[in-house]
Write a protein that holds these residues in place. Structure first.
Motif, PDB file in Angstrom:
ATOM      1  N   MET A  10       0.948  -1.308  -0.066  1.00 53.03           N
ATOM      2  CA  MET A  10      -0.112  -0.047  -0.116  1.00 53.03           C
ATOM      3  C   MET A  10       0.907   1.206  -0.074  1.00 53.03           C
ATOM      4  N   ALA A  11       2.055   1.450   0.757  1.00 49.28           N
ATOM      5  CA  ALA A  11       2.684   2.528   0.801  1.00 49.28           C
ATOM      6  C   ALA A  11       3.551   2.434  -0.662  1.00 49.28           C
ATOM      7  N   ALA A  12       3.720   1.412  -1.068  1.00 53.16           N
ATOM      8  CA  ALA A  12       4.592   1.523  -2.476  1.00 53.16           C
ATOM      9  C   ALA A  12       3.674   2.013  -3.667  1.00 53.16           C
ATOM     10  N   ALA A  13       2.388   1.670  -3.435  1.00 53.82           N
ATOM     11  CA  ALA A  13       1.043   2.123  -4.429  1.00 53.82           C
ATOM     12  C   ALA A  13       0.978   3.565  -4.300  1.00 53.82           C
ATOM     13  N   GLY A  14       0.945   3.888  -3.035  1.00 55.52           N
ATOM     14  CA  GLY A  14       0.756   5.241  -2.697  1.00 55.52           C
ATOM     15  C   GLY A  14       1.944   6.181  -2.931  1.00 55.52           C
ATOM     16  N   LEU A  15       3.104   5.792  -2.931  1.00 55.89           N
ATOM     17  CA  LEU A  15       4.034   6.651  -3.398  1.00 55.89           C
ATOM     18  C   LEU A  15       4.210   6.684  -4.908  1.00 55.89           C
ATOM     19  N   ALA A  16       4.014   5.778  -5.610  1.00 55.68           N
ATOM     20  CA  ALA A  16       3.987   5.483  -7.053  1.00 55.68           C
ATOM     21  C   ALA A  16       2.663   6.659  -7.684  1.00 55.68           C
ATOM     22  N   GLY A  17       1.749   6.493  -6.944  1.00 57.39           N
ATOM     23  CA  GLY A  17       0.530   7.462  -7.266  1.00 57.39           C
ATOM     24  C   GLY A  17       0.965   8.869  -7.179  1.00 57.39           C
ATOM     25  N   LEU A  18       1.366   9.299  -5.868  1.00 56.46           N
ATOM     26  CA  LEU A  18       1.942  10.456  -5.681  1.00 56.46           C
ATOM     27  C   LEU A  18       2.988  11.056  -6.759  1.00 56.46           C
ATOM     28  N   SER A  19       3.893  10.079  -7.065  1.00 54.10           N
ATOM     29  CA  SER A  19       4.768  10.538  -8.012  1.00 54.10           C
ATOM     30  C   SER A  19       4.307  10.795  -9.401  1.00 54.10           C
ATOM     31  N   ILE A  20       3.187   9.947  -9.758  1.00 53.71           N
ATOM     32  CA  ILE A  20       2.460  10.296 -11.060  1.00 53.71           C
ATOM     33  C   ILE A  20       1.837  11.634 -11.009  1.00 53.71           C
ATOM     34  N   VAL A  21       1.254  11.869  -9.936  1.00 55.08           N
ATOM     35  CA  VAL A  21       0.471  13.106  -9.887  1.00 55.08           C
ATOM     36  C   VAL A  21       1.569  14.214  -9.882  1.00 55.08           C
ATOM     37  N   ALA A  22       2.764  14.024  -9.146  1.00 53.10           N
ATOM     38  CA  ALA A  22       3.615  15.095  -9.147  1.00 53.10           C
ATOM     39  C   ALA A  22       4.425  15.545 -10.498  1.00 53.10           C
ATOM     40  N   ALA A  23       4.710  14.314 -11.264  1.00 52.87           N
ATOM     41  CA  ALA A  23       5.117  14.613 -12.396  1.00 52.87           C
ATOM     42  C   ALA A  23       4.185  15.366 -13.392  1.00 52.87           C
ATOM     43  N   ALA A  24       3.139  14.862 -13.479  1.00 54.18           N
ATOM     44  CA  ALA A  24       1.856  15.637 -14.052  1.00 54.18           C
ATOM     45  C   ALA A  24       1.826  17.030 -13.906  1.00 54.18           C
ATOM     46  N   ALA A  25       1.792  17.351 -12.698  1.00 49.98           N
ATOM     47  CA  ALA A  25       1.598  18.585 -12.212  1.00 49.98           C
ATOM     48  C   ALA A  25       2.859  19.536 -12.705  1.00 49.98           C
ATOM     49  N   LEU A  26       4.266  19.082 -12.431  1.00 48.51           N
ATOM     50  CA  LEU A  26       5.406  19.385 -13.135  1.00 48.51           C
ATOM     51  C   LEU A  26       5.227  19.987 -14.684  1.00 48.51           C
ATOM     52  N   ARG A  27       4.811  18.754 -15.180  1.00 52.17           N
ATOM     53  CA  ARG A  27       4.781  19.012 -16.602  1.00 52.17           C
ATOM     54  C   ARG A  27       3.746  19.922 -16.980  1.00 52.17           C
ATOM     55  N   GLY A  28       2.441  20.124 -16.450  1.00 52.36           N
ATOM     56  CA  GLY A  28       1.611  21.238 -16.398  1.00 52.36           C
ATOM     57  C   GLY A  28       2.181  22.592 -16.090  1.00 52.36           C
ATOM     58  N   TRP A  29       2.898  22.573 -15.148  1.00 53.77           N
ATOM     59  CA  TRP A  29       3.741  23.807 -14.739  1.00 53.77           C
ATOM     60  C   TRP A  29       4.579  24.301 -15.884  1.00 53.77           C
ATOM     61  N   ASN A  30       5.432  23.407 -16.266  1.00 54.10           N
ATOM     62  CA  ASN A  30       6.270  24.002 -17.284  1.00 54.10           C
ATOM     63  C   ASN A  30       5.723  24.306 -18.593  1.00 54.10           C
ATOM     64  N   GLY A  31       4.484  23.462 -19.049  1.00 54.93           N
ATOM     65  CA  GLY A  31       3.762  24.263 -20.200  1.00 54.93           C
ATOM     66  C   GLY A  31       3.215  25.333 -19.879  1.00 54.93           C
ATOM     67  N   TRP A  32       2.789  25.755 -18.703  1.00 49.83           N
ATOM     68  CA  TRP A  32       2.189  27.179 -18.558  1.00 49.83           C
ATOM     69  C   TRP A  32       3.072  28.147 -18.793  1.00 49.83           C
ATOM     70  N   LEU A  33       4.282  27.663 -17.980  1.00 51.93           N
ATOM     71  CA  LEU A  33       5.388  28.663 -18.041  1.00 51.93           C
ATOM     72  C   LEU A  33       6.103  28.871 -19.479  1.00 51.93           C
ATOM     73  N   GLU A  34       6.093  28.193 -20.257  1.00 47.29           N
ATOM     74  CA  GLU A  34       6.374  28.281 -21.624  1.00 47.29           C
ATOM     75  C   GLU A  34       5.305  28.947 -22.333  1.00 47.29           C
ATOM     76  N   LEU A  35       4.115  28.766 -22.236  1.00 48.12           N
ATOM     77  CA  LEU A  35       3.031  29.707 -22.659  1.00 48.12           C
ATOM     78  C   LEU A  35       3.285  31.196 -22.434  1.00 48.12           C
ATOM     79  N   LYS A  36       3.563  31.723 -20.923  1.00 45.72           N
ATOM     80  CA  LYS A  36       3.776  32.629 -20.637  1.00 45.72           C
ATOM     81  C   LYS A  36       4.954  33.399 -21.281  1.00 45.72           C
ATOM     82  N   ARG A  37       6.283  32.447 -21.475  1.00 42.51           N
ATOM     83  CA  ARG A  37       7.216  32.873 -22.034  1.00 42.51           C
ATOM     84  C   ARG A  37       6.851  33.450 -23.601  1.00 42.51           C
ATOM     85  N   ALA A  38       6.204  32.598 -24.241  1.00 39.92           N
ATOM     86  CA  ALA A  38       5.706  32.601 -25.679  1.00 39.92           C
ATOM     87  C   ALA A  38       5.140  34.059 -25.792  1.00 39.92           C
ATOM     88  N   GLU A  39       3.991  34.364 -24.640  1.00 33.61           N
ATOM     89  CA  GLU A  39       3.087  35.495 -24.799  1.00 33.61           C
ATOM     90  C   GLU A  39       4.095  36.906 -24.543  1.00 33.61           C
TER      91      GLU A  39
END
Length: 77
Positions: A10-39
């Protein structure tokens, strides 16, 4: 008492899920920053002064508008 491997799983599954969510959030943040740079880049490109030909063309269009407004008002040029 429950199996200790259940807690580890359960701890490993929770850690894996948290890692996936963190990676997705980081990718979204980088995309948002790139959009602002382009603007910002686009805004700085638009801030360049117009060329002489463009200014002449705008002045010509303003003169045409002035003449059309005068005609519409009934003023003799």
């Amino acid at each position: 008492m429950q199996d200790p491997y259940l807690y580890i799983t359960m701890a490993a599954a929770g850690l894996a899920g948290l890692s996936i969510v963190a990676a997705a959030a980081l990718r979204g943040w980088n995309g948002w920053l790139e959009l602002k740079r382009a603007e910002l880049t686009r805004r700085s490109d638009d801030a360049t002064p117009p060329s002489t030909a463009t200014r002449i063309e705008v002045a010509d269009l303003k003169e045409r508008i002035r003449k059309l407004e005068a005609i519409a008002a009934g003023v003799d040029l």
